[in-house]
Design an enzyme around this catalytic site. Sequence first.
Site, mmCIF file in Angstrom:
data_model
loop_
_atom_site.group_PDB
_atom_site.id
_atom_site.type_symbol
_atom_site.label_atom_id
_atom_site.label_comp_id
_atom_site.label_asym_id
_atom_site.label_seq_id
_atom_site.Cartn_x
_atom_site.Cartn_y
_atom_site.Cartn_z
ATOM 1 N N ILE A 111 15.177 2.691 54.962
ATOM 2 C CA ILE A 111 16.472 2.607 55.464
ATOM 3 C C ILE A 111 16.984 3.522 56.462
ATOM 4 O O ILE A 111 17.809 3.585 56.945
ATOM 5 C CB ILE A 111 17.545 2.465 54.213
ATOM 6 C CG1 ILE A 111 17.170 3.461 53.289
ATOM 7 C CG2 ILE A 111 17.828 1.079 53.679
ATOM 8 C CD1 ILE A 111 18.179 3.814 52.041
ATOM 9 N N HIS A 163 4.514 5.991 47.955
ATOM 10 C CA HIS A 163 4.689 5.567 49.010
ATOM 11 C C HIS A 163 4.026 6.061 50.314
ATOM 12 O O HIS A 163 4.150 7.236 50.147
ATOM 13 C CB HIS A 163 6.146 5.068 49.361
ATOM 14 C CG HIS A 163 6.939 6.219 49.346
ATOM 15 N ND1 HIS A 163 7.252 6.864 48.063
ATOM 16 C CD2 HIS A 163 7.527 7.155 50.130
ATOM 17 C CE1 HIS A 163 8.172 8.112 48.510
ATOM 18 N NE2 HIS A 163 8.242 8.063 49.796
ATOM 19 N N HIS A 173 4.512 6.467 54.183
ATOM 20 C CA HIS A 173 5.359 6.239 55.341
ATOM 21 C C HIS A 173 4.419 5.753 56.485
ATOM 22 O O HIS A 173 3.358 6.499 56.981
ATOM 23 C CB HIS A 173 6.008 7.574 55.721
ATOM 24 C CG HIS A 173 6.833 7.747 54.807
ATOM 25 N ND1 HIS A 173 8.262 7.867 54.827
ATOM 26 C CD2 HIS A 173 6.681 8.915 53.635
ATOM 27 C CE1 HIS A 173 8.733 8.473 53.860
ATOM 28 N NE2 HIS A 173 7.991 9.104 53.146
HETATM 29 P P1 AMP Z 1 9.842 10.629 50.313
HETATM 30 O O1 AMP Z 1 11.066 11.663 50.891
HETATM 31 O O2 AMP Z 1 8.636 10.413 50.816
HETATM 32 O O3 AMP Z 1 10.115 10.273 48.935
HETATM 33 O O4 AMP Z 1 10.813 9.099 50.887
HETATM 34 C C1 AMP Z 1 11.732 8.348 50.371
HETATM 35 C C2 AMP Z 1 12.195 7.333 51.637
HETATM 36 O O5 AMP Z 1 12.561 6.167 51.040
HETATM 37 C C3 AMP Z 1 12.993 7.971 52.374
HETATM 38 O O6 AMP Z 1 12.749 8.013 53.851
HETATM 39 C C4 AMP Z 1 14.489 7.098 52.252
HETATM 40 O O7 AMP Z 1 14.944 6.957 53.709
HETATM 41 C C5 AMP Z 1 13.709 5.658 51.677
HETATM 42 N N1 AMP Z 1 14.627 5.102 50.990
HETATM 43 C C6 AMP Z 1 15.407 5.535 49.950
HETATM 44 N N2 AMP Z 1 15.983 4.375 49.262
HETATM 45 C C7 AMP Z 1 15.630 3.238 49.947
HETATM 46 C C8 AMP Z 1 15.846 1.989 49.990
HETATM 47 N N3 AMP Z 1 16.699 1.234 48.968
HETATM 48 N N4 AMP Z 1 15.309 1.040 50.892
HETATM 49 C C9 AMP Z 1 14.269 1.397 51.796
HETATM 50 N N5 AMP Z 1 14.201 2.970 51.522
HETATM 51 C C10 AMP Z 1 14.715 3.560 51.090
#
Ligand code: AMP
Length: 138
Positions: free
Chosen positions: A33, A101, A103
């Site tokens: 997002i 996850h 990226h």
């Molecule tokens: P990290 O910092 O590697 O844990 O990345 C978490 C990622 O999840 C961030 O880039 C957020 O923008 C993304 N994120 C958080 N909530 C959501 C959501 N509901 N849908 C899609 N992405 C999300």
Amino acid sequence: MTMQDCLFCKIVRKEIPAAVVFEDETVVAFLDIKPVNPGHVLVVPRAHAADYASTDDASLRDIAVVAKCVGQAVMRSLQAPGFNIGVNNGRAAGQLVDHMHLHVMPRFEGDGYELWHGKPYAEGEMQEVAEKLKTALG
Ligand code: AMP
Ligand code: ZN
């Protein structure tokens, strides 16, 4: 935190909406997002694991293969000349969501997204660090 409360488990279970771009029996891929660039995708195993280091090997292989396909797709369909694959493992590394996850970040020349800057080792430090890691990995 239980899997019941996990944000990405909820997305996997379709309890909250996400822009899903690919899914199969073991993996779901959806748009981040807050993208580095449009088309920034998160690739997650359906099976909950808190972080990269605790993810089972089969899930890691599955998400790596899907990340490759997603990377090819962002180059083909979004005309991105490149992409980065990233994992933040642990708070110190910037991990915010505790469900593993990968990226996949489309990259464009001059898009302003910065990679890490290296810093030099002190005298003798490199060999010392290499020894510690070799022992841990042996
Ligand atoms: P990290 O910092 O590697 O844990 O990345 C978490 C990622 O999840 C961030 O880039 C957020 O923008 C993304 N994120 C958080 N909530 C959501 C959501 N509901 N849908 C899609 N992405 C999300
Ligand atoms: Zn989860």
